[in-house]
Design an enzyme around this catalytic site. Sequence first.
Site, PDB file in Angstrom:
ATOM      1  N   LYS A  97      -3.811   2.417   8.100  1.00 60.19           N
ATOM      2  CA  LYS A  97      -3.142   3.502   7.398  1.00 60.19           C
ATOM      3  C   LYS A  97      -2.434   4.384   8.410  1.00 60.19           C
ATOM      4  O   LYS A  97      -2.832   4.445   9.577  1.00 60.19           O
ATOM      5  CB  LYS A  97      -4.179   4.354   6.647  1.00 60.19           C
ATOM      6  CG  LYS A  97      -3.604   5.094   5.477  1.00 60.19           C
ATOM      7  CD  LYS A  97      -3.476   4.177   4.282  1.00 60.19           C
ATOM      8  CE  LYS A  97      -3.116   4.894   3.028  1.00 60.19           C
ATOM      9  NZ  LYS A  97      -3.443   4.082   1.854  1.00 60.19           N
TER      10      LYS A  97
HETATM   11  N1  GLU Z   1      -0.617   2.791  -0.070  1.00 63.99           N
HETATM   12  C1  GLU Z   1      -1.067   1.788  -0.978  1.00 63.99           C
HETATM   13  C2  GLU Z   1      -2.571   1.748  -1.005  1.00 63.99           C
HETATM   14  O1  GLU Z   1      -3.236   2.715  -0.699  1.00 63.99           O
HETATM   15  C3  GLU Z   1      -0.420   0.432  -0.729  1.00 63.99           C
HETATM   16  C4  GLU Z   1      -0.624  -0.143   0.630  1.00 63.99           C
HETATM   17  C5  GLU Z   1       0.233  -1.373   0.918  1.00 63.99           C
HETATM   18  O2  GLU Z   1       0.963  -1.827   0.045  1.00 63.99           O
HETATM   19  O3  GLU Z   1       0.126  -1.831   2.057  1.00 63.99           O
HETATM   20  O4  GLU Z   1      -3.155   0.776  -1.395  1.00 63.99           O
END
Ligand code: GLU
Length: 408
Positions: A97
Amino acid sequence: MSIFEDNQKRLKEIQALEGISDQEMSVFSAPVKSNYAELEINGRKYPSWRIVFNEALGPGKGGIRFHPDVSEDEVRALAFWMALKNSLADIPYGGAKGGVKFDPKAADKKELEEVSRQYIGKFHQYLGQDKDVPAPDVYTNGQIMSWMLDEFEKREGRHEPGMITGKPVELGGISMRGDATAQGGYLITKELIKNFLSDRQDIKIVVQGFGNAGLFMTEKLANDGYKIIGVSDSRGGVYNADGLNIKELIALKNGGGAVNEYKGGQSVSNAELLELKTDILILAALENQITKDNAANIKADYLVELANGPVNYEAEQILAGAGKIVVPDILANSGGVITSYFEWAQNRTGQILDEDYLRQLLDKKMKSGWSRVYGKYQEKPGAITLRQAAYIIAVKRILAAEKARGRI
Ligand code: GLU
């Protein structure tokens, strides 16, 4: 209270339930890579992070968030949840993240572009389709992914659309990515209703959060005839016991309005909205919304975590004690990253798959996720929560990959 530490308590329970050794559990005690940089725009400094929690199953994968409350602790917890989510979804990714402590709502387009490009300037060497693959998260979108891809390709001197997902179709994205988190959450909520509420008519639903995920999910549920009695955004909420007109609310929101300006219901605070009497409460805003301070006041029998981490550890104990069921984030909101995986796979192979087929595949993967979690939950009736069932499956797949690599 650290969000990451809060989650370590959940892991301790999984360790005890499954008899996992301390050495194996050490995999989950800290991220494998944690990078920090300071961005500077017009003399203002913005702390930013990119954290890879685990990469035993594949490259890092997870979104980038722009929000004034972003912190290292939050990004670490979100990266940890991504590792579990990707593992549970059976896709070939570790978890990662990113975040910038910055308020995009107070920025103009030029500043947004500058933050996006500087972020890649600071972290591009750690990113790539086989290293770590970002995507949108809270307050980031396809335009931001486009600037980030452009900056990455400029710096690296080659095209590599698979280095980031959630792009517009012109840059190799797939149009279904936009509402994929909502579609996944919708499919899971339908499974919840089928398995727990099949004898009920007139099911009432409250939704906290009317951003990308919450808005599309509310629309889908309203189209099916469920009664949406309350919704909120960051500025407050609106309630109507007879059901809200969701089409009008979406039009208001799309026109730049806030849901509490809506005249077809009574205005409520965000705190009041969470405590409304309803069958299902969908949490589509941010983490730590249900804590020990309000858990005992929650009247919904079923909670669906469309955001990451909205119910904290202590709150979940209180909810479970009151017989309430929480559908965990790593299952309920996995539709976004599953669709990111489709996009990434297309970018890598150059093969463009039909979207009807991909929609069916998403449907299949969400239902398979539900049935594996629900199946595990039913193995020990009343003894474990849906979250514990999901964590057991996710933790074990990561540990199996770590073992196969000879690391534990
Ligand atoms: N931000 C989204 C999540 O928390 C998607 C992450 C992604 O597609 O890599 O799952």
